[in-house]
Design an enzyme around this catalytic site. Structure first.
Site, mmCIF file in Angstrom:
data_model
loop_
_atom_site.group_PDB
_atom_site.id
_atom_site.type_symbol
_atom_site.label_atom_id
_atom_site.label_comp_id
_atom_site.label_asym_id
_atom_site.label_seq_id
_atom_site.Cartn_x
_atom_site.Cartn_y
_atom_site.Cartn_z
ATOM 1 N N GLY A 85 -39.496 36.438 56.583
ATOM 2 C CA GLY A 85 -39.898 37.172 55.397
ATOM 3 C C GLY A 85 -41.186 36.567 54.876
ATOM 4 N N MET A 86 -42.295 37.255 55.078
ATOM 5 C CA MET A 86 -43.612 36.699 54.741
ATOM 6 C C MET A 86 -44.147 37.333 53.466
ATOM 7 S SD MET A 86 -45.299 36.142 58.501
ATOM 8 C CE MET A 86 -46.475 34.954 57.819
ATOM 9 N N VAL A 120 -48.285 30.288 51.159
ATOM 10 C CA VAL A 120 -48.361 29.207 52.137
ATOM 11 C C VAL A 120 -46.990 28.807 52.669
ATOM 12 C CG1 VAL A 120 -48.321 27.358 50.396
ATOM 13 C CG2 VAL A 120 -49.407 26.950 52.622
ATOM 14 N N ASP A 121 -45.948 28.881 51.852
ATOM 15 C CA ASP A 121 -44.618 28.446 52.296
ATOM 16 C C ASP A 121 -44.100 29.309 53.450
ATOM 17 O OD1 ASP A 121 -44.593 26.476 50.325
ATOM 18 O OD2 ASP A 121 -43.670 27.798 48.852
ATOM 19 N N SER A 122 -44.194 30.626 53.304
ATOM 20 C CA SER A 122 -43.718 31.498 54.374
ATOM 21 C C SER A 122 -44.646 31.457 55.581
ATOM 22 C CB SER A 122 -43.544 32.939 53.873
ATOM 23 O OG SER A 122 -44.749 33.459 53.361
ATOM 24 N N CYS A 153 -32.880 38.799 42.907
ATOM 25 C CA CYS A 153 -33.768 39.283 43.968
ATOM 26 C C CYS A 153 -33.382 38.686 45.325
ATOM 27 C CB CYS A 153 -35.210 38.938 43.624
ATOM 28 S SG CYS A 153 -36.410 39.632 44.768
ATOM 29 N N GLY A 212 -39.403 31.082 53.148
ATOM 30 C CA GLY A 212 -40.085 29.847 52.788
ATOM 31 C C GLY A 212 -39.437 29.088 51.658
ATOM 32 N N CYS A 268 -40.277 37.619 39.456
ATOM 33 C CA CYS A 268 -40.137 37.845 40.887
ATOM 34 C C CYS A 268 -40.808 39.150 41.328
ATOM 35 C CB CYS A 268 -38.648 37.875 41.240
ATOM 36 S SG CYS A 268 -38.289 38.156 42.972
#
Length: 357
Positions: A7-8, A12-14, A98, A122, A194
C-alpha cells in the site's frame, strides 16, 4: 516466489517498505489508493501529487503499480462517523477506523485480487505468528510506534499484514531512501486527518457541520467569554480560547469540560486538577490476539498516540472493560481509543465511552 502488494501512499515509509521487500526477493506490486478528491486550502491536490511520487518510486524500483479509488468507502465507513462524533461533542480518531475499514478492508481485498500473498504497509509495527495466533508487536523505535492506530485489526487482517519498517528508526529509513535515490527520501511526514491532510480544522469542519456560538464559564461559574461552537474544542486545549489574562488569575486557560446539550464550554486557569481522571469505561474491545482469560488483570494502557505507557488495572465487563489507572491521567477524552499493552505486544483496544473522575 511470494507476491507482496505494498500500500503506497507517496511517502517515504511506504517507499522504503517496497524497497526492502524487493531486496528480500519478493515479487512486489505497488498499490495506491485515493480516498479524498478535494484540493487543500492552498489549491494543491495532494492525492495527485502523491500518486506521481508513487509512480516515480515504482519506476526506480522496477515494480508494477496500480491505483484504486475508495472515496465512497472512505466517506461511508470513516468520514460520516467522524462527523457524527464531532456533532456529539466527542473527539474521534479517524486514523484507527481508516486502518480497519479501508487499508485492511477494501485495499486488502484488492491486494488479494491482484494475486498478493500479503499486504504490506509503512506502519511502524510488527506482526508475529505463534501457535496459529497473530500478535501485533510494538515497533523497535518506540517514538514512532504506530500500534495505537492498528488496535482494531482482527486476526484475519493481521494474517495478511506485513510491516517491514517496524524494526527501523526514521533516521536510518530516510538514509536508506536517500542511498537508493528515492524521490520521497526527504518528503515531509504526512499529518492532519487521515487522507485529508493538514487543514484549518475549524474552517474545514464548518463545511460539513453547522456551528453555534455559545458561552464560556470558568470553574467558579463566572462567564469569561464566548466560543465558536463546542465541537471545535478538545479537552486540555489552550490555544484559540481568546480569553486573555484576568485580574487575580495565574496560568493559562484550557478547556476541561464540554456541555453539548446546553452549548457551554468550561475552562480553568492554571489548575489542571479538573482535567485529571482515575479511570474509564469502554463498551466493546477488539482483543489481539484473543480475549484475556482473567476477569481482572494488570497491564499498560495508552490513551493517545505516543503517550508513554501507563499502568492500569483492567476489569472485563461483558464485551467491554472498566479501566482504573495507577496514576491519574490528564484529559482522558471520550471518542478516542484506550489501547492495551503488555511488555512487548499491543493487546487490542476500544473507544473511550465514559470517563471516571
Amino acid at each position: 516466489m511470494k507476491t507482496v502488494v505494498v500500500g503506497m501512499s507517496g511517502g517515504v515509509d511506504s517507499s522504503v517498505t517496497a524497497l526492502l521487500l524487493k531486496q528480500q526477493g519478493y515479487n512486489v506490486v505497488g498499490l495506491f489508493m485515493k480516498n479524498w478528491e478535494e484540493c487543500d486550502e492552498n489549491g494543491v491536490c495532494t492525492a495527485t501529487e502523491d500518486f506521481e511520487d508513487v509512480k516515480r518510486v515504482c519506476a526506480a524500483l522496477d515494480i508494477p503499480y496500480y491505483a484504486v479509488n475508495f472515496e465512497k468507502e472512505y466517506m461511508d465507513n470513516v468520514f460520516k462517523y467522524f462527523l457524527q462524533e464531532y456533532k456529539k461533542g466527542r473527539t474521534p480518531n479517524p486514523d484507527v477506523l481508516c486502518n480497519r475499514e479501508i487499508k485492511f478492508g477494501p485495499l486488502l481485498d484488492k491486494a488479494l485480487l491482484l494475486g498478493g500473498d500479503k499486504l504490506a504497509t509503512g506502519h511502524y509495527a510488527r506482526v508475529e505468528e505463534k501457535d496459529g495466533l497473530y500478535y501485533l508487536g510494538r515497533a523497535s523505535d518506540e517514538n514512532k510506534d504506530q500500534t495505537y492506530f492498528l488496535n482494531q485489526l482482527t486476526q484475519k487482517q493481521l494474517k495478511y499484514a506485513m510491516f517491514p519498517v517496524g524494526e527501523m528508526n526514521k533516521k536510518d529509513l530516510r538514509e536508506l531512501a536517500q542511498k537508493h535515490n528515492l524521490i520521497t527520501a526527504r518528503k515531509k511526514d504526512s499529518t492532519g486527518i487521515c487522507f485529508i491532510g493538514e487543514r484549518n480544522f475549524k474552517k474545514f469542519l464548518l463545511e460539513f457541520l453547522p456551528a453555534k456560538s455559545g458561552r464560556i464559564f470558568d470553574t467558579n461559574g463566572e462567564e469569561v467569554g464566548t466560543h465558536d461552537g463546542v465541537m471545535f474544542y478538545t479537552l486540555g486545549q489552550r490555544r484559540g480560547l481568546n480569553i486573555g489574562g484576568r485580574a487575580g488569575g495565574s496560568g493559562r486557560w484550557f478547556v476541561y469540560k464540554k456541555d453539548v446539550k446546553n452549548n457551554i464550554l468550561y475552562v480553568s486557569q492554571g489548575d489542571e486538577s479538573v482535567l485529571m481522571s482515575h479511570g474509564l469505561v469502554s463498551y466493546d474491545i477488539n482483543w489481539i490476539p484473543q480475549k484475556p482469560s482473567e476477569k481482572t488483570f494488570e497491564c499498560f494502557v495508552r490513551l493517545r498516540h505516543r503517550q508513554p505507557l501507563q499502568k492500569a488495572q483492567v476489569t472485563q465487563v461483558g464485551n467491554g472493560v472498566r479501566v482504573m489507572f495507577h496514576t491519574p491521567q490528564r484529559a482522558v477524552t471520550e471518542g478516542q481509543y484506550v489501547v492495551f499493552y503488555d511488555e512487548k505486544y499491543c493487546l487490542g483496544g476500544g473507544i473511550i465511552e465514559e470517563v471516571i473522575i
